[in-house]
Design a protein around this motif. Structure first.
Motif, short mmCIF file in Angstrom:
data_model
loop_
_atom_site.label_atom_id
_atom_site.label_comp_id
_atom_site.label_asym_id
_atom_site.label_seq_id
_atom_site.Cartn_x
_atom_site.Cartn_y
_atom_site.Cartn_z
N LEU A 1 -9.51 -6.65 1.67
CA LEU A 1 -8.62 -6.56 0.50
C LEU A 1 -9.33 -5.87 -0.65
O LEU A 1 -8.74 -5.06 -1.36
N TRP A 2 -10.62 -6.19 -0.84
CA TRP A 2 -11.38 -5.57 -1.92
C TRP A 2 -11.50 -4.06 -1.71
O TRP A 2 -11.42 -3.29 -2.66
N GLN A 3 -11.71 -3.62 -0.46
CA GLN A 3 -11.80 -2.19 -0.17
C GLN A 3 -10.48 -1.49 -0.44
O GLN A 3 -10.45 -0.36 -0.94
N ILE A 4 -9.38 -2.15 -0.11
CA ILE A 4 -8.05 -1.57 -0.37
C ILE A 4 -7.81 -1.44 -1.87
O ILE A 4 -7.29 -0.43 -2.35
N ILE A 5 -8.24 -2.46 -2.62
CA ILE A 5 -8.11 -2.40 -4.08
C ILE A 5 -8.99 -1.27 -4.63
O ILE A 5 -8.59 -0.56 -5.56
N THR A 6 -10.18 -1.10 -4.03
CA THR A 6 -11.08 -0.01 -4.45
C THR A 6 -10.43 1.34 -4.18
O THR A 6 -10.50 2.25 -5.01
N ILE A 7 -9.79 1.47 -3.01
CA ILE A 7 -9.07 2.71 -2.68
C ILE A 7 -7.98 2.98 -3.71
O ILE A 7 -7.82 4.11 -4.18
N LEU A 8 -7.26 1.94 -4.07
CA LEU A 8 -6.20 2.09 -5.09
C LEU A 8 -6.78 2.58 -6.40
O LEU A 8 -6.23 3.50 -7.04
N GLY A 9 -7.91 2.02 -6.81
CA GLY A 9 -8.55 2.44 -8.06
C GLY A 9 -9.01 3.88 -8.03
O GLY A 9 -8.83 4.63 -8.99
N ILE A 10 -9.61 4.30 -6.90
CA ILE A 10 -10.08 5.68 -6.76
C ILE A 10 -8.90 6.65 -6.75
O ILE A 10 -8.93 7.72 -7.38
N LEU A 11 -7.83 6.26 -6.05
CA LEU A 11 -6.64 7.11 -5.98
C LEU A 11 -5.99 7.27 -7.35
O LEU A 11 -5.40 8.32 -7.65
N MET A 12 -6.08 6.26 -8.19
CA MET A 12 -5.52 6.35 -9.54
C MET A 12 -6.20 7.47 -10.32
O MET A 12 -5.59 8.07 -11.21
N LEU A 13 -7.44 7.79 -9.97
CA LEU A 13 -8.17 8.86 -10.62
C LEU A 13 -7.96 10.20 -9.92
O LEU A 13 -7.55 11.17 -10.54
N THR A 14 -8.22 10.24 -8.60
CA THR A 14 -8.16 11.52 -7.88
C THR A 14 -6.75 12.10 -7.81
O THR A 14 -6.58 13.32 -7.79
N SER A 15 -5.72 11.23 -7.80
CA SER A 15 -4.35 11.74 -7.71
C SER A 15 -3.93 12.48 -8.96
O SER A 15 -3.00 13.30 -8.93
N LYS A 16 -4.60 12.21 -10.09
CA LYS A 16 -4.21 12.85 -11.35
C LYS A 16 -4.60 14.33 -11.40
O LYS A 16 -4.01 15.10 -12.15
N GLY A 17 -5.57 14.73 -10.59
CA GLY A 17 -6.01 16.13 -10.64
C GLY A 17 -5.33 17.03 -9.66
O GLY A 17 -5.57 18.23 -9.63
N ALA A 18 -4.45 16.47 -8.81
CA ALA A 18 -3.79 17.28 -7.78
C ALA A 18 -2.71 18.15 -8.41
O ALA A 18 -1.89 17.70 -9.18
N ALA A 19 -2.72 19.41 -8.07
CA ALA A 19 -1.70 20.33 -8.58
C ALA A 19 -0.45 20.23 -7.72
O ALA A 19 -0.44 19.54 -6.70
N GLY A 20 0.62 20.94 -8.11
CA GLY A 20 1.87 20.84 -7.38
C GLY A 20 2.05 21.87 -6.30
O GLY A 20 3.17 22.13 -5.88
N ILE A 21 0.99 22.49 -5.81
CA ILE A 21 1.12 23.54 -4.81
C ILE A 21 0.69 23.04 -3.44
O ILE A 21 -0.04 22.07 -3.31
N THR A 22 1.16 23.74 -2.41
CA THR A 22 0.86 23.36 -1.05
C THR A 22 -0.63 23.33 -0.79
O THR A 22 -1.36 24.25 -1.14
N GLY A 23 -1.10 22.27 -0.14
CA GLY A 23 -2.51 22.17 0.24
C GLY A 23 -3.35 21.37 -0.74
O GLY A 23 -4.41 20.86 -0.37
N SER A 24 -2.89 21.23 -1.99
CA SER A 24 -3.70 20.52 -2.98
C SER A 24 -3.85 19.05 -2.62
O SER A 24 -4.89 18.44 -2.88
N GLY A 25 -2.81 18.46 -2.04
CA GLY A 25 -2.87 17.07 -1.64
C GLY A 25 -3.93 16.84 -0.58
O GLY A 25 -4.59 15.79 -0.56
#
Length: 410
Positions: free
Chosen positions: A324-348
């Protein structure tokens, strides 16, 4: 009922259907048509940076009231963080329940061309690096490179400085408004090419991966699509109802932009027209100019859902049992990394590589991304459409909450 083939919606939809047929029956020829979609995306990207710069500057300077600017900006960022976190959590919950990666045969897994994405994993992606990357090397460099976050940064600074000039800055503001109209005129010319682009992009996708490729990872795709539909209908639908508009009527209003994104797999392709549509819907120009471009970097609901589901899918495929702690850690990291993704194909895909690499101890192998290569293109359409809808709803919500919305007959 007579079909009006002069209508852009009809043209794009027809082009998508023809593209599927060409890609299926003439796959070799279909893959060669990728250039049509790529050319359209490049033309759109050619004008995105200046359009974002001018619209944000006009939006901020046009408000004049610095407190109001700060209030709207702060409210928008808070809304983005809450809704995207909700999207991430929903993705993690659904993939944990359905477990599409469990029992998947990975014995024949090949890295293929995944190396160009995993290169992102060798770079530093800490919070400090993220903040430093927002600051461009030069003022002009941000516009030249067309990078979303640096353009947002310099546009906000320029807009604030221009607003502080008051009446002395009015001539510059009026000049920028005229220049902005020119760029939107360029977009109108480019949009005439959109049905051809949709045809080429869909022909390439079906020709390269084939309809049969959808079956091998169909459970993950179905989970992603269902989750995004539920997010739009339930989460965004509830938010829309709270602010006095119907999500289904609203989707019908922006159907042209949704179809364009479906054909090109790029939410950026619809950005200029979407901004004009939202103004026509009733949101004030300053709010649209500030919220929409910012949302394209900080309010990527579809990308957030995809990243969370893809991360746990790879973990399930490799038999990695996350606490559960690792999943929460993943959620926290995704909250940061997802903000830098652009709206074009492949960025995800690149952002997914960065996310996996940033996990403490890297329990999930980055090479597992090769499992997604065949269907990433299909899922990119879903996340781009969800991003588009999420930003559209956010703009109307912020406009209504600020009293910057005047209902119009649409």
């Amino acid at each position: 009922m007579k079909i009006n083939f002069k209508n852009l919606t009809v043209q794009v939809l027809t082009a998508i259907v023809i593209g599927v047929l060409v890609g299926h029956f003439f796959p070799s020829f279909g893959t060669e048509l990728k250039v049509l979609g790529d050319a359209f995306i490049k033309m759109i990207k050619m004008v995105i940076a200046p359009i974002i710069f001018f619209t944000i500057v006009i939006g901020i300077a046009g408000m004049g009231d610095m407190k109001k600017i700060g209030r709207i900006g702060g409210k928008a960022l808070l809304y983005f963080e809450i809704v995207t976190t909700f999207a991430l959590a929903i993705g993690l919950l659904v993939v944990s329940l359905i477990k599409p990666g469990a029992g998947l045969d990975i014995s024949a897994l090949g890295k293929g061309d995944v190396s160009k994405y995993t290169e992102a994993a060798t770079e530093s992606h800490g919070f400090v690096d993220y903040l430093i990357d927002i600051i461009p090397d030069s003022f002009v460099g941000a516009l030249v490179n067309g990078e979303m976050l640096p353009v947002l940064f310099i546009a906000v600074l320029f807009g604030l400085a221009l607003a502080r000039l008051g009446e002395k800055g009015k001539p510059i503001l009026q000049l920028f408004e005229k220049i902005s109209e020119v760029f939107f005129g360029i977009v109108n010319m480019i949009m005439k090419f959109s049905p051809v682009a949709a045809f080429g992009a869909m022909s390439y996708t079906i020709g390269k991966f084939g309809l049969s490729s959808l079956l091998s990872l169909g459970q993950l795709m179905a989970a992603v699509y269902i989750t995004m539909i539920l997010f739009v209908v339930l989460v965004l639908g509830t938010i829309a109802k709270m602010y006095g508009f119907n999500i289904f009527s609203f989707l019908k209003y922006i159907k042209d932009e949704i179809l364009l994104v479906l054909g090109t797999s790029s939410s950026e392709s619809a950005l200029p027209n979407l901004m004009k549509k939202l103004e026509q819907y009733g949101a004030s120009k300053p709010v649209v100019g500030l919220v929409v471009p910012t949302g394209y970097s900080f309010n990527l609901d579809g990308t957030s859902i995809y990243l969370s589901m893809a991360t746990l899918f790879i973990a399930q495929a490799f038999g990695v049992d996350l606490s559960l702690w690792q999943i929460i850690t993943i959620l926290g990291i995704l909250m940061l990394t997802s903000k830098g993704a652009a709206g074009i194909t492949g960025s995800g895909f690149v952002t997914l590589a960065a996310t996996l690499a940033a996990l403490p101890g890297q329990p999930i192998p980055v090479e597992g991304m090769a499992l997604l290569l065949g269907v990433d293109r299909f899922m990119s359409e879903a996340r781009a459409i969800t991003n588009l809808i999420g930003n559209s709803v956010a703009t109307v919500v912020i406009a209504k909450s600020e009293g910057e919305f005047e209902p119009k007959d649409v």
